[in-house]
Design a protein around this motif. Structure first.
Motif, PDB file in Angstrom:
ATOM      1  N   PHE A  65       0.830  -1.204   0.000  1.00 24.09           N
ATOM      2  CA  PHE A  65       0.000   0.000   0.000  1.00 24.09           C
ATOM      3  C   PHE A  65       0.868   1.259   0.000  1.00 24.09           C
ATOM      4  O   PHE A  65       0.578   2.232  -0.717  1.00 24.09           O
ATOM      5  CB  PHE A  65      -0.924  -0.002   1.220  1.00 24.09           C
ATOM      6  CG  PHE A  65      -1.763   1.243   1.332  1.00 24.09           C
ATOM      7  CD1 PHE A  65      -2.896   1.404   0.553  1.00 24.09           C
ATOM      8  CD2 PHE A  65      -1.412   2.267   2.207  1.00 24.09           C
ATOM      9  CE1 PHE A  65      -3.671   2.562   0.642  1.00 24.09           C
ATOM     10  CE2 PHE A  65      -2.179   3.417   2.313  1.00 24.09           C
ATOM     11  CZ  PHE A  65      -3.312   3.566   1.525  1.00 24.09           C
ATOM     12  N   TYR A  66       1.923   1.227   0.791  1.00 28.86           N
ATOM     13  CA  TYR A  66       2.812   2.392   0.870  1.00 28.86           C
ATOM     14  C   TYR A  66       3.460   2.688  -0.481  1.00 28.86           C
ATOM     15  O   TYR A  66       3.432   3.829  -0.969  1.00 28.86           O
ATOM     16  CB  TYR A  66       3.882   2.150   1.938  1.00 28.86           C
ATOM     17  CG  TYR A  66       5.038   3.102   1.872  1.00 28.86           C
ATOM     18  CD1 TYR A  66       4.875   4.460   2.134  1.00 28.86           C
ATOM     19  CD2 TYR A  66       6.315   2.647   1.540  1.00 28.86           C
ATOM     20  CE1 TYR A  66       5.949   5.347   2.074  1.00 28.86           C
ATOM     21  CE2 TYR A  66       7.382   3.513   1.476  1.00 28.86           C
ATOM     22  CZ  TYR A  66       7.202   4.857   1.741  1.00 28.86           C
ATOM     23  OH  TYR A  66       8.268   5.729   1.658  1.00 28.86           O
ATOM     24  N   SER A 248       4.961   0.231   8.735  1.00 31.91           N
ATOM     25  CA  SER A 248       5.852  -0.176   7.649  1.00 31.91           C
ATOM     26  C   SER A 248       6.828   0.938   7.293  1.00 31.91           C
ATOM     27  O   SER A 248       8.009   0.692   7.047  1.00 31.91           O
ATOM     28  CB  SER A 248       5.036  -0.585   6.427  1.00 31.91           C
ATOM     29  OG  SER A 248       4.260   0.501   5.944  1.00 31.91           O
ATOM     30  N   ILE A 249       6.347   2.190   7.307  1.00 32.46           N
ATOM     31  CA  ILE A 249       7.235   3.323   7.014  1.00 32.46           C
ATOM     32  C   ILE A 249       8.277   3.475   8.112  1.00 32.46           C
ATOM     33  O   ILE A 249       9.459   3.717   7.839  1.00 32.46           O
ATOM     34  CB  ILE A 249       6.417   4.615   6.865  1.00 32.46           C
ATOM     35  CG1 ILE A 249       5.430   4.489   5.701  1.00 32.46           C
ATOM     36  CG2 ILE A 249       7.332   5.806   6.636  1.00 32.46           C
ATOM     37  CD1 ILE A 249       4.463   5.653   5.589  1.00 32.46           C
ATOM     38  N   SER A 250       7.858   3.305   9.363  1.00 29.23           N
ATOM     39  CA  SER A 250       8.793   3.407  10.479  1.00 29.23           C
ATOM     40  C   SER A 250       9.885   2.348  10.372  1.00 29.23           C
ATOM     41  O   SER A 250      11.058   2.622  10.655  1.00 29.23           O
ATOM     42  CB  SER A 250       8.043   3.257  11.801  1.00 29.23           C
ATOM     43  OG  SER A 250       7.103   4.291  11.972  1.00 29.23           O
ATOM     44  N   THR A 251       9.506   1.135   9.969  1.00 29.19           N
ATOM     45  CA  THR A 251      10.490   0.076   9.803  1.00 29.19           C
ATOM     46  C   THR A 251      11.507   0.430   8.734  1.00 29.19           C
ATOM     47  O   THR A 251      12.722   0.241   8.915  1.00 29.19           O
ATOM     48  CB  THR A 251       9.780  -1.244   9.428  1.00 29.19           C
ATOM     49  OG1 THR A 251       8.864  -1.595  10.460  1.00 29.19           O
ATOM     50  CG2 THR A 251      10.785  -2.371   9.234  1.00 29.19           C
ATOM     51  N   LEU A 252      11.042   0.980   7.623  1.00 22.83           N
ATOM     52  CA  LEU A 252      11.956   1.391   6.561  1.00 22.83           C
ATOM     53  C   LEU A 252      12.871   2.528   7.024  1.00 22.83           C
ATOM     54  O   LEU A 252      14.060   2.561   6.670  1.00 22.83           O
ATOM     55  CB  LEU A 252      11.157   1.833   5.333  1.00 22.83           C
ATOM     56  CG  LEU A 252      10.347   0.730   4.641  1.00 22.83           C
ATOM     57  CD1 LEU A 252       9.482   1.317   3.523  1.00 22.83           C
ATOM     58  CD2 LEU A 252      11.267  -0.361   4.089  1.00 22.83           C
ATOM     59  N   MET A 253      12.326   3.445   7.834  1.00 26.65           N
ATOM     60  CA  MET A 253      13.145   4.536   8.352  1.00 26.65           C
ATOM     61  C   MET A 253      14.198   4.024   9.329  1.00 26.65           C
ATOM     62  O   MET A 253      15.330   4.521   9.365  1.00 26.65           O
ATOM     63  CB  MET A 253      12.250   5.581   9.025  1.00 26.65           C
ATOM     64  CG  MET A 253      11.337   6.323   8.056  1.00 26.65           C
ATOM     65  SD  MET A 253      10.220   7.493   8.854  1.00 26.65           S
ATOM     66  CE  MET A 253      11.378   8.751   9.389  1.00 26.65           C
ATOM     67  N   LEU A 259      21.484   1.827   8.419  1.00 22.29           N
ATOM     68  CA  LEU A 259      22.415   1.698   7.306  1.00 22.29           C
ATOM     69  C   LEU A 259      23.352   2.898   7.234  1.00 22.29           C
ATOM     70  O   LEU A 259      24.575   2.740   7.067  1.00 22.29           O
ATOM     71  CB  LEU A 259      21.641   1.559   5.992  1.00 22.29           C
ATOM     72  CG  LEU A 259      22.478   1.515   4.703  1.00 22.29           C
ATOM     73  CD1 LEU A 259      23.401   0.305   4.720  1.00 22.29           C
ATOM     74  CD2 LEU A 259      21.575   1.490   3.477  1.00 22.29           C
ATOM     75  N   LEU A 260      22.819   4.103   7.383  1.00 23.46           N
ATOM     76  CA  LEU A 260      23.653   5.303   7.309  1.00 23.46           C
ATOM     77  C   LEU A 260      24.667   5.347   8.449  1.00 23.46           C
ATOM     78  O   LEU A 260      25.833   5.688   8.239  1.00 23.46           O
ATOM     79  CB  LEU A 260      22.771   6.549   7.336  1.00 23.46           C
ATOM     80  CG  LEU A 260      21.904   6.795   6.094  1.00 23.46           C
ATOM     81  CD1 LEU A 260      21.042   8.033   6.286  1.00 23.46           C
ATOM     82  CD2 LEU A 260      22.761   6.943   4.848  1.00 23.46           C
ATOM     83  N   MET A 261      24.232   4.988   9.647  1.00 19.70           N
ATOM     84  CA  MET A 261      25.157   4.984  10.780  1.00 19.70           C
ATOM     85  C   MET A 261      26.231   3.903  10.619  1.00 19.70           C
ATOM     86  O   MET A 261      27.396   4.114  10.972  1.00 19.70           O
ATOM     87  CB  MET A 261      24.384   4.760  12.074  1.00 19.70           C
ATOM     88  CG  MET A 261      23.491   5.930  12.487  1.00 19.70           C
ATOM     89  SD  MET A 261      24.431   7.442  12.896  1.00 19.70           S
ATOM     90  CE  MET A 261      24.273   8.370  11.359  1.00 19.70           C
TER      91      MET A 261
END
Length: 274
Positions: A65-66, A248-253, A259-261
């Motif tokens: 959906f996202y 789901s958005i929070s999980t991706l964030m 990953l960035l850290m």
């Protein structure tokens, strides 16, 4: 295991066994900090219409959906664009400010430092209200320009602190030696100083990106229209209805932040080895 407990943990000859209470306390603190975040991840795979933990039925429904929602994709593009531009604006300004404060011999530099980090000490909602009224006058409300400027105000102090800390352990005599041999201040900084503090600069750039990407209070006031941010839409979705899409958005964030850290740490370890 017994050998490890009896081994020395530091130069003071304190053993790991004597420090076991400290290790257990660290684990408890980490669990308290991480557990609320990790709960969101299984919730994002629920097939329920509501936030549910643990999920009764597992599904990728809310991820589909996202990614298929034009509204969420527009907000995602806006957040990434704002975060990237904030990083581009805040990083050089913060580095130059940190370098100027470190190299300057003028009095009252401590006062200047405090003034520059004021946005960190003022409640964010006050910054948001001030930006809102200023942007109405300047006619840049709900624009990418206004969003980047406001987020840069929050990001510059982060860059200043991180880069300033790195410069405190840097010997300015190296740069002075290059300047004594004919190099300009800019060339000496770019060829001598910057390579030695690049890990701090990259870390502060990533912090600037994340500070903008995760920010919600200012976004609630000055983003919208054709430039809604992802966090603003998430807040509205949580306020108006319990939409599992935010899980789901929070999980991706979380994955993006991790990953960035991780990349920052890998780069820093590689720089230190070199």
């Amino acid at each position: 295991m017994i050998g490890w407990l009896s081994a020395s943990a530091s130069e003071t000859q304190i053993t790991h066994g004597q420090r076991i209470w400290l290790y257990l306390l660290a684990v408890v603190v980490m669990l308290l900090l991480v557990a609320p975040t990790l709960i969101v991840i299984p919730m994002s795979f629920s097939d329920s219409q509501y936030l549910e933990f643990p999920p009764e039925n597992w599904s990728l429904r809310w991820y589909r959906f996202y990614f298929s929602s034009n509204e969420w994709m527009l907000a995602t593009r806006t957040s990434f664009a704002a975060a990237f531009l904030t990083m581009i604006v805040a990083t050089p300004i913060g580095v130059m400010a940190a370098y100027g404060l470190h190299a300057s011999k003028l009095p009252y530099m401590r006062l200047a430092f405090v003034m520059l980090i004021t946005p960190m000490m003022v409640p964010v909602v006050l910054v948001a209200i001030g930006a809102f009224y200023a942007y109405v006058k300047l006619k840049i409300l709900y624009t990418m320009t206004g969003l980047v400027l406001a987020h840069s105000i929050l990001a510059i102090p982060l860059v200043l602190i991180v880069t300033g800390a790195a410069l405190k352990s840097y010997d300015m005599n190296q740069e002075n030696a290059a300047r004594s041999l004919g190099a300009s201040r800019f060339r000496a900084f770019m060829t001598i100083t910057l390579p030695q503090i690049r890990f701090a600069v990259i870390s502060s750039a990533l912090l600037s990106f994340l500070a903008s990407f995760d920010e919600v209070v200012i976004a609630m006031f000055i983003s919208g229209g054709d430039n809604p941010t992802l966090t603003r839409n998430m807040f509205n979705a949580l306020r108006d209805q319990i939409d599992p899409t935010i899980a789901s958005i929070s999980t991706l964030m979380i994955l993006l932040t991790t990953l960035l850290m991780a990349l920052a740490q890998i780069f820093g370890r590689g720089s230190s080895n070199r």
